[in-house]
Design a protein around this motif. Structure first.
Motif, PDB file in Angstrom:
ATOM      1  N   GLY A  31      53.041  50.373   7.165  1.00 42.95           N
ATOM      2  CA  GLY A  31      54.145  50.499   8.095  1.00 42.95           C
ATOM      3  C   GLY A  31      54.594  49.162   8.656  1.00 42.95           C
ATOM      4  N   SER A  32      54.045  48.068   8.177  1.00 41.73           N
ATOM      5  CA  SER A  32      54.412  46.762   8.709  1.00 41.73           C
ATOM      6  C   SER A  32      55.478  46.111   7.835  1.00 41.73           C
ATOM      7  CB  SER A  32      53.178  45.858   8.775  1.00 41.73           C
ATOM      8  OG  SER A  32      52.747  45.528   7.485  1.00 41.73           O
ATOM      9  N   ALA A  33      56.096  45.110   8.403  1.00 39.32           N
ATOM     10  CA  ALA A  33      57.086  44.332   7.667  1.00 39.32           C
ATOM     11  C   ALA A  33      56.656  42.880   7.761  1.00 39.32           C
ATOM     12  CB  ALA A  33      58.480  44.545   8.245  1.00 39.32           C
ATOM     13  N   PHE A  34      55.782  42.443   6.859  1.00 41.57           N
ATOM     14  CA  PHE A  34      55.241  41.087   6.885  1.00 41.57           C
ATOM     15  C   PHE A  34      56.357  40.067   6.705  1.00 41.57           C
ATOM     16  CE2 PHE A  34      53.624  37.325   4.705  1.00 41.57           C
ATOM     17  CZ  PHE A  34      52.649  36.923   5.612  1.00 41.57           C
ATOM     18  N   SER A  35      56.320  39.034   7.531  1.00 43.45           N
ATOM     19  CA  SER A  35      57.276  37.941   7.410  1.00 43.45           C
ATOM     20  C   SER A  35      56.518  36.641   7.226  1.00 43.45           C
ATOM     21  CB  SER A  35      58.148  37.837   8.668  1.00 43.45           C
ATOM     22  OG  SER A  35      58.934  36.661   8.604  1.00 43.45           O
ATOM     23  N   GLN A  36      56.927  35.859   6.264  1.00 37.90           N
ATOM     24  CA  GLN A  36      56.283  34.568   6.029  1.00 37.90           C
ATOM     25  C   GLN A  36      57.055  33.417   6.670  1.00 37.90           C
ATOM     26  OE1 GLN A  36      55.874  33.575   1.868  1.00 37.90           O
ATOM     27  NE2 GLN A  36      57.974  34.106   1.395  1.00 37.90           N
ATOM     28  N   ALA A  37      58.058  33.734   7.475  1.00 37.34           N
ATOM     29  CA  ALA A  37      58.916  32.715   8.083  1.00 37.34           C
ATOM     30  C   ALA A  37      58.146  31.682   8.909  1.00 37.34           C
ATOM     31  CB  ALA A  37      59.988  33.373   8.947  1.00 37.34           C
ATOM     32  N   SER A  38      57.064  32.090   9.570  1.00 37.00           N
ATOM     33  CA  SER A  38      56.324  31.154  10.423  1.00 37.00           C
ATOM     34  C   SER A  38      55.219  30.408   9.674  1.00 37.00           C
ATOM     35  CB  SER A  38      55.713  31.905  11.609  1.00 37.00           C
ATOM     36  OG  SER A  38      54.742  32.820  11.147  1.00 37.00           O
ATOM     37  N   LEU A  39      55.059  30.677   8.382  1.00 32.65           N
ATOM     38  CA  LEU A  39      54.017  30.021   7.599  1.00 32.65           C
ATOM     39  C   LEU A  39      54.486  28.662   7.101  1.00 32.65           C
ATOM     40  CD1 LEU A  39      52.800  33.051   5.462  1.00 32.65           C
ATOM     41  CD2 LEU A  39      51.714  32.077   7.500  1.00 32.65           C
ATOM     42  N   PRO A  40      53.549  27.723   6.886  1.00 27.15           N
ATOM     43  CA  PRO A  40      53.920  26.421   6.338  1.00 27.15           C
ATOM     44  C   PRO A  40      54.616  26.576   4.979  1.00 27.15           C
ATOM     45  CG  PRO A  40      51.654  26.395   7.137  1.00 27.15           C
ATOM     46  CD  PRO A  40      52.115  27.826   7.168  1.00 27.15           C
ATOM     47  N   PRO A 128      41.712  27.058   5.476  1.00 34.76           N
ATOM     48  CA  PRO A 128      43.150  26.799   5.422  1.00 34.76           C
ATOM     49  C   PRO A 128      43.931  28.009   4.912  1.00 34.76           C
ATOM     50  CG  PRO A 128      42.048  25.762   3.563  1.00 34.76           C
ATOM     51  CD  PRO A 128      40.970  26.343   4.435  1.00 34.76           C
ATOM     52  N   TYR A 129      45.225  28.010   5.249  1.00 39.25           N
ATOM     53  CA  TYR A 129      46.126  28.970   4.602  1.00 39.25           C
ATOM     54  C   TYR A 129      46.057  28.665   3.111  1.00 39.25           C
ATOM     55  CZ  TYR A 129      48.514  29.561   9.144  1.00 39.25           C
ATOM     56  OH  TYR A 129      48.827  29.815  10.452  1.00 39.25           O
ATOM     57  N   GLN A 130      46.399  29.657   2.283  1.00 41.11           N
ATOM     58  CA  GLN A 130      46.334  29.431   0.840  1.00 41.11           C
ATOM     59  C   GLN A 130      47.377  30.285   0.127  1.00 41.11           C
ATOM     60  OE1 GLN A 130      42.910  31.029  -1.268  1.00 41.11           O
ATOM     61  NE2 GLN A 130      42.686  29.077  -2.346  1.00 41.11           N
ATOM     62  N   LEU A 131      47.921  29.724  -0.937  1.00 41.74           N
ATOM     63  CA  LEU A 131      48.800  30.452  -1.847  1.00 41.74           C
ATOM     64  C   LEU A 131      48.206  30.332  -3.239  1.00 41.74           C
ATOM     65  CD1 LEU A 131      51.459  31.976  -2.499  1.00 41.74           C
ATOM     66  CD2 LEU A 131      52.511  29.720  -2.858  1.00 41.74           C
ATOM     67  N   VAL A 132      48.035  31.484  -3.915  1.00 40.47           N
ATOM     68  CA  VAL A 132      47.534  31.481  -5.290  1.00 40.47           C
ATOM     69  C   VAL A 132      48.492  32.244  -6.179  1.00 40.47           C
ATOM     70  CG1 VAL A 132      45.109  31.266  -4.590  1.00 40.47           C
ATOM     71  CG2 VAL A 132      46.082  33.535  -4.983  1.00 40.47           C
ATOM     72  N   LYS A 133      48.534  31.846  -7.439  1.00 39.07           N
ATOM     73  CA  LYS A 133      49.324  32.542  -8.460  1.00 39.07           C
ATOM     74  C   LYS A 133      48.373  33.467  -9.197  1.00 39.07           C
ATOM     75  CE  LYS A 133      52.938  32.481 -11.640  1.00 39.07           C
ATOM     76  NZ  LYS A 133      53.418  33.823 -11.422  1.00 39.07           N
ATOM     77  N   ALA A 134      48.696  34.763  -9.192  1.00 42.43           N
ATOM     78  CA  ALA A 134      47.837  35.760  -9.808  1.00 42.43           C
ATOM     79  C   ALA A 134      47.893  35.700 -11.327  1.00 42.43           C
ATOM     80  CB  ALA A 134      48.227  37.152  -9.330  1.00 42.43           C
ATOM     81  N   ASN A 135      46.743  35.868 -11.950  1.00 39.34           N
ATOM     82  CA  ASN A 135      46.671  36.064 -13.391  1.00 39.34           C
ATOM     83  C   ASN A 135      46.957  37.546 -13.651  1.00 39.34           C
ATOM     84  OD1 ASN A 135      45.833  33.358 -13.912  1.00 39.34           O
ATOM     85  ND2 ASN A 135      43.787  33.903 -13.206  1.00 39.34           N
ATOM     86  N   PRO A 136      47.302  37.922 -14.869  1.00 40.10           N
ATOM     87  CA  PRO A 136      47.564  39.340 -15.146  1.00 40.10           C
ATOM     88  C   PRO A 136      46.374  40.206 -14.727  1.00 40.10           C
ATOM     89  CG  PRO A 136      48.268  37.997 -16.995  1.00 40.10           C
ATOM     90  CD  PRO A 136      47.514  37.079 -16.048  1.00 40.10           C
TER      91      PRO A 136
END
Length: 187
Positions: A31-40, A128-136
């Protein structure tokens, strides 16, 4: 020296709630609406993707006291691996995160690994915050089609504060952590 760690979680976002409930019966709508606007900026997911799942990972990270690379006679805490339960926003377990390699697995058996793209500081006492690219994904289910995972809302997880000396080599310690894992799919 602190080592960066791969990311971790699973609550169905409204966009995929019906499909996930049908597919695995265990991932209710957040039921949430995640926003990444405040993330680096370095950890923001590129345009053309939408939130598929949100989870809260609660668990521990194991570190081991080892020789410091390229520095004879010195030692440091080195990341060994994570172990966490992935919960939905109501606290129900819907998956797990473990490694190495960093693996996110839904209760329906679908799972994936990923490659780190970027990190950004989140605070002095947290990973730290992290961004990863998913493998299949392996298997069909909640993890199918996931393209990116963000690690946000971090608490704890950094290397132990206790001394890591050459005499303590081989000693392992675990530290508690919590992080939200936001799973994205192509729009």
């Amino acid at each position: 020296m602190r080592h960066l760690i791969p990311s971790r979680p699973v609550v169905a976002a409204p966009l995929l709630a019906a499909a996930l409930l049908t597919a695995c019966g265990s991932m209710p709508s957040s039921g949430s609406a995640f926003s990444q606007a405040s993330l680096p900026a370095p950890i923001q997911v590129p345009a053309g993707h939408k939130v598929a799942l949100e989870t809260v990972g609660v668990g521990e990270i194991t570190y081991e006291c080892r020789d410091k690379a390229g520095t004879p006679g010195q030692a440091e805490w080195v990341f060994v691996g994570p172990k966490a339960v992935l919960n939905d926003r109501s606290g129900k377990a819907v998956g797990r995160y473990y490694g190495p390699p960093a693996t996110w697995e839904a209760n329906d058996g679908s799972k994936l690994t990923a490659t780190q793209l970027a990190v950004a500081p989140s605070g002095p006492t947290s990973l730290p915050y992290q961004l990863v690219k998913a493998n299949p994904a392996m298997g069909s289910g909640a993890m199918s089609g996931v393209t990116y995972i963000q690690r946000v809302a971090l608490k704890g997880g950094i290397a132990p504060a206790s001394a890591c000396t050459p005499a303590a080599k081989g000693q392992q310690e675990t530290v508690r952590y919590q992080a939200d894992y936001i799973f994205w799919k192509a729009a």
